[in-house]
Design a protein around this motif. Sequence first.
Motif, PDB file in Angstrom:
ATOM      1  N   THR A  66       0.828  -1.206   0.000  1.00  0.00           N
ATOM      2  CA  THR A  66       0.000   0.000   0.000  1.00  0.00           C
ATOM      3  C   THR A  66       0.861   1.254   0.000  1.00  0.00           C
ATOM      4  O   THR A  66       1.798   1.377   0.792  1.00  0.00           O
ATOM      5  CB  THR A  66      -0.919   0.008   1.233  1.00  0.00           C
ATOM      6  N   LEU A  67       0.546   2.202  -0.885  1.00  0.00           N
ATOM      7  CA  LEU A  67       1.271   3.472  -0.933  1.00  0.00           C
ATOM      8  C   LEU A  67       0.758   4.385   0.171  1.00  0.00           C
ATOM      9  O   LEU A  67      -0.404   4.806   0.163  1.00  0.00           O
ATOM     10  CB  LEU A  67       1.085   4.133  -2.293  1.00  0.00           C
ATOM     11  N   VAL A  68       1.624   4.696   1.123  1.00  0.00           N
ATOM     12  CA  VAL A  68       1.253   5.546   2.248  1.00  0.00           C
ATOM     13  C   VAL A  68       1.420   7.015   1.887  1.00  0.00           C
ATOM     14  O   VAL A  68       0.567   7.847   2.184  1.00  0.00           O
ATOM     15  CB  VAL A  68       2.092   5.193   3.493  1.00  0.00           C
ATOM     16  N   HIS A  69       2.536   7.347   1.243  1.00  0.00           N
ATOM     17  CA  HIS A  69       2.756   8.727   0.798  1.00  0.00           C
ATOM     18  C   HIS A  69       3.834   8.750  -0.273  1.00  0.00           C
ATOM     19  O   HIS A  69       4.702   7.883  -0.315  1.00  0.00           O
ATOM     20  CB  HIS A  69       3.132   9.626   1.963  1.00  0.00           C
ATOM     21  N   LEU A  70       3.779   9.796  -1.124  1.00  0.00           N
ATOM     22  CA  LEU A  70       4.688   9.898  -2.267  1.00  0.00           C
ATOM     23  C   LEU A  70       5.161  11.332  -2.442  1.00  0.00           C
ATOM     24  O   LEU A  70       4.382  12.273  -2.318  1.00  0.00           O
ATOM     25  CB  LEU A  70       3.961   9.438  -3.539  1.00  0.00           C
ATOM     26  N   TYR A  71       6.481  11.470  -2.699  1.00  0.00           N
ATOM     27  CA  TYR A  71       7.077  12.762  -3.067  1.00  0.00           C
ATOM     28  C   TYR A  71       7.638  12.602  -4.467  1.00  0.00           C
ATOM     29  O   TYR A  71       8.453  11.719  -4.725  1.00  0.00           O
ATOM     30  CB  TYR A  71       8.187  13.142  -2.081  1.00  0.00           C
ATOM     31  N   GLN A  72       7.204  13.455  -5.404  1.00  0.00           N
ATOM     32  CA  GLN A  72       7.586  13.300  -6.805  1.00  0.00           C
ATOM     33  C   GLN A  72       7.512  14.644  -7.508  1.00  0.00           C
ATOM     34  O   GLN A  72       6.635  15.469  -7.208  1.00  0.00           O
ATOM     35  CB  GLN A  72       6.635  12.298  -7.473  1.00  0.00           C
ATOM     36  N   ASP A  73       8.440  14.887  -8.446  1.00  0.00           N
ATOM     37  CA  ASP A  73       8.438  16.124  -9.225  1.00  0.00           C
ATOM     38  C   ASP A  73       8.430  17.363  -8.337  1.00  0.00           C
ATOM     39  O   ASP A  73       7.759  18.359  -8.613  1.00  0.00           O
ATOM     40  CB  ASP A  73       7.228  16.164 -10.170  1.00  0.00           C
ATOM     41  N   GLY A  74       9.189  17.288  -7.224  1.00  0.00           N
ATOM     42  CA  GLY A  74       9.372  18.457  -6.383  1.00  0.00           C
ATOM     43  C   GLY A  74       8.270  18.741  -5.392  1.00  0.00           C
ATOM     44  O   GLY A  74       8.286  19.793  -4.737  1.00  0.00           O
ATOM     45  N   GLU A  75       7.298  17.834  -5.219  1.00  0.00           N
ATOM     46  CA  GLU A  75       6.228  18.086  -4.251  1.00  0.00           C
ATOM     47  C   GLU A  75       5.573  16.790  -3.793  1.00  0.00           C
ATOM     48  O   GLU A  75       5.704  15.750  -4.437  1.00  0.00           O
ATOM     49  CB  GLU A  75       5.172  19.013  -4.849  1.00  0.00           C
ATOM     50  N   SER A  76       4.889  16.878  -2.646  1.00  0.00           N
ATOM     51  CA  SER A  76       4.152  15.726  -2.154  1.00  0.00           C
ATOM     52  C   SER A  76       2.961  15.463  -3.055  1.00  0.00           C
ATOM     53  O   SER A  76       2.385  16.379  -3.637  1.00  0.00           O
ATOM     54  CB  SER A  76       3.671  15.982  -0.716  1.00  0.00           C
ATOM     55  N   ARG A  77       2.583  14.183  -3.157  1.00  0.00           N
ATOM     56  CA  ARG A  77       1.466  13.773  -4.002  1.00  0.00           C
ATOM     57  C   ARG A  77       0.413  13.043  -3.159  1.00  0.00           C
ATOM     58  O   ARG A  77       0.226  11.832  -3.277  1.00  0.00           O
ATOM     59  CB  ARG A  77       1.967  12.852  -5.121  1.00  0.00           C
ATOM     60  N   PRO A  78      -0.309  13.782  -2.302  1.00  0.00           N
ATOM     61  CA  PRO A  78      -1.296  13.122  -1.436  1.00  0.00           C
ATOM     62  C   PRO A  78      -2.415  12.444  -2.197  1.00  0.00           C
ATOM     63  O   PRO A  78      -3.040  11.509  -1.694  1.00  0.00           O
ATOM     64  CB  PRO A  78      -1.825  14.279  -0.568  1.00  0.00           C
ATOM     65  N   GLU A  79      -2.662  12.894  -3.435  1.00  0.00           N
ATOM     66  CA  GLU A  79      -3.730  12.279  -4.221  1.00  0.00           C
ATOM     67  C   GLU A  79      -3.385  10.843  -4.620  1.00  0.00           C
ATOM     68  O   GLU A  79      -4.273  10.070  -5.033  1.00  0.00           O
ATOM     69  CB  GLU A  79      -4.022  13.107  -5.476  1.00  0.00           C
ATOM     70  N   SER A  80      -2.094  10.467  -4.492  1.00  0.00           N
ATOM     71  CA  SER A  80      -1.671   9.128  -4.889  1.00  0.00           C
ATOM     72  C   SER A  80      -1.745   8.116  -3.751  1.00  0.00           C
ATOM     73  O   SER A  80      -1.702   6.912  -3.993  1.00  0.00           O
ATOM     74  CB  SER A  80      -0.227   9.168  -5.423  1.00  0.00           C
ATOM     75  N   GLN A  81      -1.853   8.604  -2.517  1.00  0.00           N
ATOM     76  CA  GLN A  81      -1.808   7.692  -1.387  1.00  0.00           C
ATOM     77  C   GLN A  81      -3.122   6.913  -1.233  1.00  0.00           C
ATOM     78  O   GLN A  81      -4.179   7.340  -1.695  1.00  0.00           O
ATOM     79  CB  GLN A  81      -1.485   8.449  -0.095  1.00  0.00           C
ATOM     80  N   GLN A  82      -3.022   5.768  -0.550  1.00  0.00           N
ATOM     81  CA  GLN A  82      -4.197   4.940  -0.316  1.00  0.00           C
ATOM     82  C   GLN A  82      -5.205   5.690   0.567  1.00  0.00           C
ATOM     83  O   GLN A  82      -4.818   6.456   1.452  1.00  0.00           O
ATOM     84  CB  GLN A  82      -3.750   3.634   0.337  1.00  0.00           C
TER      85      GLN A  82
END
Length: 257
Positions: free
Chosen positions: A78-94
Motif C-alpha cells: 500500500t502506498l502511504v505517501h509519495l514525493y515526486q516532481d518536487g512536491e508531495s502527491r497526497p492524491e496518490s496515497q491509499q
Amino acid sequence: MGHKRHFLQHAVTNNRTDPNSSFYPAIFFSVLSSNSNKPTLNPFVAPLGSSVVLPCYVDELLLMEGLEVEWRRTDSGTLVHLYQDGESRPESQQQDYHNRAYFFTDEIQHGNFSLRLDNLRAEDEGQYTCRVYSQQDSGSSRSISASVGEDVTLNCSVNSHITPEHIEEVSWKKTDEDENILVLLYQNNGTLSDSSDERYRDRVEFFTSEIFKGNFSLRLKRVRTDDKGVYMCQVFAGGLSANATVVLGQLGESTDK
C-alpha cells in the motif's frame, strides 16, 4: 546505470497489552535501519489516536531532478505517501492514509524524508518502508531548446542535509569534444564571474536568492548559435558530489521583430 536507491524499513507491531507501556491501548514501533552493517532496533511506544514520526534520512547529496520518495506498507504494498516532481502527491496515497500521512516539506531539501502519521489506528500495525530513488548515477541528461537572442535556464538543484556553508564548489562547464569551457563558478560563498570564459562573461548568472535552497540553476542570457551543446553542473559539498547534464539544442530564430 539505473536509479540509485536508498531504503529504511520500519517494523510496526500492535502492543495493546504490554504491561510496560505508558499508554493503553498503544502501538509499539521498532525502527530498523537496513543500510547499516549492524542493523539496530530503536523501540518506542505511541498511543492509539496520537501521532508518530517514522524517520528516514539520506546522508548523501541528491539531485532534485528525478527525485522520488515512496513510503509503503511492506506487507501489502500500500502506498502511504509519495514525493515526486518536487512536491508531495497526497492524491496518490491509499484512501486510509488521506489527511493522516505527511512529509516535513521544509526538511526535504536537507535529506529528511521522515513521515508523520496522525490519528494512529490499530490497523496501522505492519511494516513500513521508505525508498528514495535518485537519477544522479543514471547518466541521464535533460534536453531543452531556445530561440537565438532569448534567455534560457539550465536546471541544477540538489537535495541534501548539507548546509550552505559546507558548499565547496559549484561549476557549470560546456563539455565540447576537445575541451571543457568554464561557464560559471561558485566558490567561497560567492560567484566568481571573472573566471568565466570570455564567450560567457556578462551573459551568465546564478539565481542568487535560490542558492541557499540548493538551487544552482544557470541563467544564460542572449542565446547565440554557438551556445548549442552539452552543459554539466557539478556540485561539491561536505566531501560529497553530484552532477547534472543539460543539452541545449534546437536553436531557432528569434521571433522578435
